[in-house]
Design a protein around this motif. Structure first.
Motif, mmCIF file in Angstrom:
data_model
loop_
_atom_site.group_PDB
_atom_site.id
_atom_site.type_symbol
_atom_site.label_atom_id
_atom_site.label_comp_id
_atom_site.label_asym_id
_atom_site.label_seq_id
_atom_site.Cartn_x
_atom_site.Cartn_y
_atom_site.Cartn_z
ATOM 1 N N PHE A 39 47.390 45.247 42.386
ATOM 2 C CA PHE A 39 46.095 44.863 42.710
ATOM 3 C C PHE A 39 45.592 44.732 43.945
ATOM 4 O O PHE A 39 44.598 45.027 44.205
ATOM 5 C CB PHE A 39 46.246 43.104 42.066
ATOM 6 N N ALA A 48 44.886 48.486 44.851
ATOM 7 C CA ALA A 48 43.532 48.877 43.990
ATOM 8 C C ALA A 48 42.260 48.198 44.557
ATOM 9 O O ALA A 48 41.104 48.804 44.700
ATOM 10 C CB ALA A 48 43.735 48.640 42.425
ATOM 11 N N THR A 49 42.473 46.898 44.944
ATOM 12 C CA THR A 49 41.323 46.250 45.484
ATOM 13 C C THR A 49 40.785 46.869 46.707
ATOM 14 O O THR A 49 39.781 47.079 47.360
ATOM 15 C CB THR A 49 41.612 44.777 45.530
ATOM 16 N N ARG A 91 39.026 50.109 46.207
ATOM 17 C CA ARG A 91 37.650 50.014 45.793
ATOM 18 C C ARG A 91 36.770 49.436 46.887
ATOM 19 O O ARG A 91 35.655 50.020 47.169
ATOM 20 C CB ARG A 91 37.483 48.744 44.448
ATOM 21 N N VAL A 123 33.360 42.258 44.026
ATOM 22 C CA VAL A 123 34.476 42.934 43.597
ATOM 23 C C VAL A 123 35.577 42.324 43.870
ATOM 24 O O VAL A 123 36.511 42.378 43.263
ATOM 25 C CB VAL A 123 34.204 44.481 44.269
ATOM 26 N N ALA A 124 35.686 41.668 45.213
ATOM 27 C CA ALA A 124 37.070 41.134 45.492
ATOM 28 C C ALA A 124 37.223 40.009 44.804
ATOM 29 O O ALA A 124 38.216 39.829 44.292
ATOM 30 C CB ALA A 124 36.853 40.728 47.011
ATOM 31 N N ASN A 147 36.157 39.250 41.573
ATOM 32 C CA ASN A 147 36.407 39.766 40.434
ATOM 33 C C ASN A 147 37.901 40.337 40.192
ATOM 34 O O ASN A 147 38.911 40.043 39.314
ATOM 35 C CB ASN A 147 35.514 41.036 39.815
ATOM 36 N N SER A 148 38.336 41.194 41.320
ATOM 37 C CA SER A 148 39.496 41.688 41.158
ATOM 38 C C SER A 148 40.853 40.501 41.400
ATOM 39 O O SER A 148 41.807 40.597 40.958
ATOM 40 C CB SER A 148 39.833 42.487 42.269
ATOM 41 N N GLY A 207 41.082 38.893 37.985
ATOM 42 C CA GLY A 207 42.145 39.861 37.306
ATOM 43 C C GLY A 207 43.478 39.667 37.707
ATOM 44 O O GLY A 207 44.524 39.464 36.529
ATOM 45 N N ALA A 208 43.753 39.598 38.976
ATOM 46 C CA ALA A 208 45.241 39.502 39.650
ATOM 47 C C ALA A 208 45.838 38.105 39.146
ATOM 48 O O ALA A 208 46.961 38.173 38.570
ATOM 49 C CB ALA A 208 45.325 39.643 40.991
#
Length: 225
Positions: free
Chosen positions: A53, A56-57, A60, A77-78, A80-81, A84-85
């Protein structure tokens, strides 16, 4: 003989962790369960998932920055990531907790028994006569695994045993007692029990403690009868 069966084949647990009461002359020597954190780290590899994670973050965000994205877009984006993590890691930790809580490892004077399964309990009966070697893998000061190599092939498969099985040994599955606190003490109990059961089959193998040791002085190997 080595046996795997479901809870429905028996009548519950007359003794915690065992599908039947102990036969006359067999003694209960030790019982324990995996530590949840050790189970999550070494069976479900949550550190690798976290690293994925983060990588990938970062990738992106670097791409967004190179295209001239605003700070607000990058923040979204950070966030949301991160959500998700947290959700993914939280799910893995919950599964690890549930599986560790449902697992009971038992050492008697004649065998090792693995009880596991959240929805349906399963039991694996491993008589000492079918254990070719018992190796300890320590990954903390007091925590580690005990790997049981079997003298015969067949009867239990890798997927049926997972996650209580040595990773990547698909053709010759090796059951594992995972995430044990006080693993050296458990290894001593198992070594002493096998020695008392069949002393003529025991040899001590000098080897690095981290790689192979059923006792602090080395590994325990039992020749097949």
């Amino acid at each position: 003989m080595i046996k795997l069966h479901d809870e429905e084949e028996g009548g519950g647990e007359p003794v915690r962790g065992l599908p039947q009461a102990l036969p006359e002359g067999e003694q209960l020597l030790w019982q324990g369960s995996p530590g949840m954190l050790a189970f999550a780290i070494h069976a479900f590899h949550i550190r690798i998932v976290l690293a994925y994670f983060v990588t990938a973050t970062g990738w992106r965000l670097a791409n967004l920055e190179s295209t001239g994205a605003t700070g607000l877009e990058m923040s979204r984006v950070a966030i949301n990531s991160g959500i998700g993590a947290v959700a993914g890691l939280g799910l893995l930790v919950f599964i690890a907790w549930a599986m560790a809580r449902a697992t009971v490892y038992t050492i008697t004077s004649k065998r090792v028994v693995l009880r596991y399964g959240v929805a349906i309990r399963k039991y694996v009966n491993l008589p000492f006569d079918q254990i070719a070697s018992a190796d300890m893998r320590r990954y903390g000061k007091e925590t580690g695994d005990i790997v049981l190599a079997l003298a015969t092939v067949g009867g239990i498969g890798y997927l049926k045993l997972w996650p209580h099985v040595r990773p990547l040994r698909f053709s010759r599955a090796q059951p594992m007692l995972r995430g044990l606190a006080g693993v050296e003490n458990v290894a001593r109990i198992l070594a002493s029990a096998i020695t008392a059961h069949a002393p003529s089959r025991i040899t001590q193998i000098q080897a690095p403690l981290q790689a192979r040791a059923a006792m602090p002085t080395g590994g325990l190997a039992a020749s097949a009868p």
